[in-house]
Motif scaffolding. Structure first.
Motif, PDB file in Angstrom:
ATOM      1  N   LEU A   3       0.886  -0.923   0.084  1.00  0.00           N
ATOM      2  CA  LEU A   3      -0.017   0.034  -0.038  1.00  0.00           C
ATOM      3  C   LEU A   3       0.776   1.328   0.112  1.00  0.00           C
ATOM      4  O   LEU A   3       0.729   2.384  -0.798  1.00  0.00           O
ATOM      5  CB  LEU A   3      -0.990   0.003   1.430  1.00  0.00           C
ATOM      6  N   HIS A   4       1.835   1.373   0.686  1.00  0.00           N
ATOM      7  CA  HIS A   4       2.916   2.497   0.735  1.00  0.00           C
ATOM      8  C   HIS A   4       3.418   2.494  -0.643  1.00  0.00           C
ATOM      9  O   HIS A   4       3.464   3.866  -0.956  1.00  0.00           O
ATOM     10  CB  HIS A   4       3.970   2.254   1.953  1.00  0.00           C
ATOM     11  N   ASP A   5       4.003   1.535  -0.970  1.00  0.00           N
ATOM     12  CA  ASP A   5       4.533   1.760  -2.430  1.00  0.00           C
ATOM     13  C   ASP A   5       3.627   2.446  -3.403  1.00  0.00           C
ATOM     14  O   ASP A   5       3.921   3.167  -4.288  1.00  0.00           O
ATOM     15  CB  ASP A   5       5.027   0.285  -2.946  1.00  0.00           C
ATOM     16  N   MET A   6       2.426   1.794  -3.221  1.00  0.00           N
ATOM     17  CA  MET A   6       1.135   2.179  -4.170  1.00  0.00           C
ATOM     18  C   MET A   6       1.093   3.725  -4.212  1.00  0.00           C
ATOM     19  O   MET A   6       0.855   4.686  -5.006  1.00  0.00           O
ATOM     20  CB  MET A   6       0.152   1.327  -4.081  1.00  0.00           C
ATOM     21  N   ARG A   7       0.990   4.351  -2.833  1.00  0.00           N
ATOM     22  CA  ARG A   7       0.731   5.729  -2.596  1.00  0.00           C
ATOM     23  C   ARG A   7       1.969   6.265  -3.253  1.00  0.00           C
ATOM     24  O   ARG A   7       1.675   7.669  -3.617  1.00  0.00           O
ATOM     25  CB  ARG A   7       0.766   6.046  -1.156  1.00  0.00           C
ATOM     26  N   VAL A   8       3.072   5.939  -2.933  1.00  0.00           N
ATOM     27  CA  VAL A   8       4.546   6.513  -3.371  1.00  0.00           C
ATOM     28  C   VAL A   8       4.198   6.734  -5.102  1.00  0.00           C
ATOM     29  O   VAL A   8       4.249   7.808  -5.594  1.00  0.00           O
ATOM     30  CB  VAL A   8       5.578   6.066  -2.923  1.00  0.00           C
ATOM     31  N   ASP A   9       4.130   5.585  -5.773  1.00  0.00           N
ATOM     32  CA  ASP A   9       3.845   5.662  -7.290  1.00  0.00           C
ATOM     33  C   ASP A   9       2.609   6.574  -7.783  1.00  0.00           C
ATOM     34  O   ASP A   9       2.776   7.178  -8.708  1.00  0.00           O
ATOM     35  CB  ASP A   9       3.504   4.117  -7.510  1.00  0.00           C
ATOM     36  N   SER A  32       1.422   9.132  -6.075  1.00  0.00           N
ATOM     37  CA  SER A  32       1.788  10.478  -6.073  1.00  0.00           C
ATOM     38  C   SER A  32       2.886  11.074  -7.068  1.00  0.00           C
ATOM     39  O   SER A  32       2.881  12.144  -7.710  1.00  0.00           O
ATOM     40  CB  SER A  32       2.520  10.750  -4.439  1.00  0.00           C
ATOM     41  N   ALA A  33       3.671  10.185  -7.601  1.00  0.00           N
ATOM     42  CA  ALA A  33       4.581  10.455  -8.510  1.00  0.00           C
ATOM     43  C   ALA A  33       4.054  10.487  -9.758  1.00  0.00           C
ATOM     44  O   ALA A  33       4.218  11.242 -10.688  1.00  0.00           O
ATOM     45  CB  ALA A  33       5.913   9.455  -8.698  1.00  0.00           C
ATOM     46  N   ALA A  34       3.042   9.563 -10.192  1.00  0.00           N
ATOM     47  CA  ALA A  34       2.100   9.518 -11.478  1.00  0.00           C
ATOM     48  C   ALA A  34       1.374  10.835 -11.619  1.00  0.00           C
ATOM     49  O   ALA A  34       1.160  11.449 -12.606  1.00  0.00           O
ATOM     50  CB  ALA A  34       1.248   8.447 -11.294  1.00  0.00           C
ATOM     51  N   ARG A  35       0.842  11.538 -10.328  1.00  0.00           N
ATOM     52  CA  ARG A  35       0.062  12.769 -10.281  1.00  0.00           C
ATOM     53  C   ARG A  35       1.177  14.021 -10.695  1.00  0.00           C
ATOM     54  O   ARG A  35       0.650  14.942 -10.573  1.00  0.00           O
ATOM     55  CB  ARG A  35      -0.473  12.642  -9.106  1.00  0.00           C
ATOM     56  N   GLY A  36       2.349  13.576 -10.747  1.00  0.00           N
ATOM     57  CA  GLY A  36       3.470  14.804 -10.574  1.00  0.00           C
ATOM     58  C   GLY A  36       4.176  15.511  -9.800  1.00  0.00           C
ATOM     59  O   GLY A  36       4.725  16.260  -9.884  1.00  0.00           O
ATOM     60  N   GLY A  37       3.545  14.798  -8.546  1.00  0.00           N
ATOM     61  CA  GLY A  37       4.341  15.450  -7.358  1.00  0.00           C
ATOM     62  C   GLY A  37       5.550  14.267  -7.002  1.00  0.00           C
ATOM     63  O   GLY A  37       5.752  13.327  -7.735  1.00  0.00           O
TER      64      GLY A  37
END
Length: 113
Positions: free
Chosen positions: A63-69, A71-76
């Motif tokens: 779940l943590h890895d998915m949140r990080v991914d 966030s990165a996909a949203r441009g952050g």
């Protein structure tokens, strides 16, 4: 409130859920069971409580890895673990708290003689 019996790690567990959520709960339990099976396949002797803890940690890590991914996909920039926590989403925090209560309830029944 509906009652469902799920099977995780070879054991049956009666679990309550909201009406209409039975199939979803069974699917969640099947995912947890897959994690428990993968831990068992690694070898070692673990009690049921330990297996559930390790499976929960695997799911939390994913779940943590998915949140990080996400966030990165949203441009952050990737979020530090503290910022990616459930504190940023109260509804998610509530769901995680309910899930933790369910897991603790299952673990408590496993610890009984």
């Amino acid at each position: 409130m509906a009652q469902v019996t799920v099977r995780v790690g070879g054991y049956s567990h009666p679990v309550s859920c909201e009406d209409g959520q039975e199939a979803h709960l069974v699917a969640l339990a099947a995912e947890l069971d897959r994690r428990v099976a993968s831990i068992r396949a690694m070898g070692g002797q673990y009690g049921e409580s330990r297996l559930l803890l390790l499976a929960g940690l695997l799911l939390a890590d994913e779940l943590h890895d998915m949140r990080v991914d996400l966030s990165a996909a949203r441009g952050g920039a990737p979020l530090p673990a503290a910022e990616a926590s459930s504190a940023s989403d109260p509804r998610l925090a509530e769901r995680i708290a309910r899930l933790a209560e369910r897991i603790e309830g299952i673990a408590a029944t496993l610890d009984r003689p």
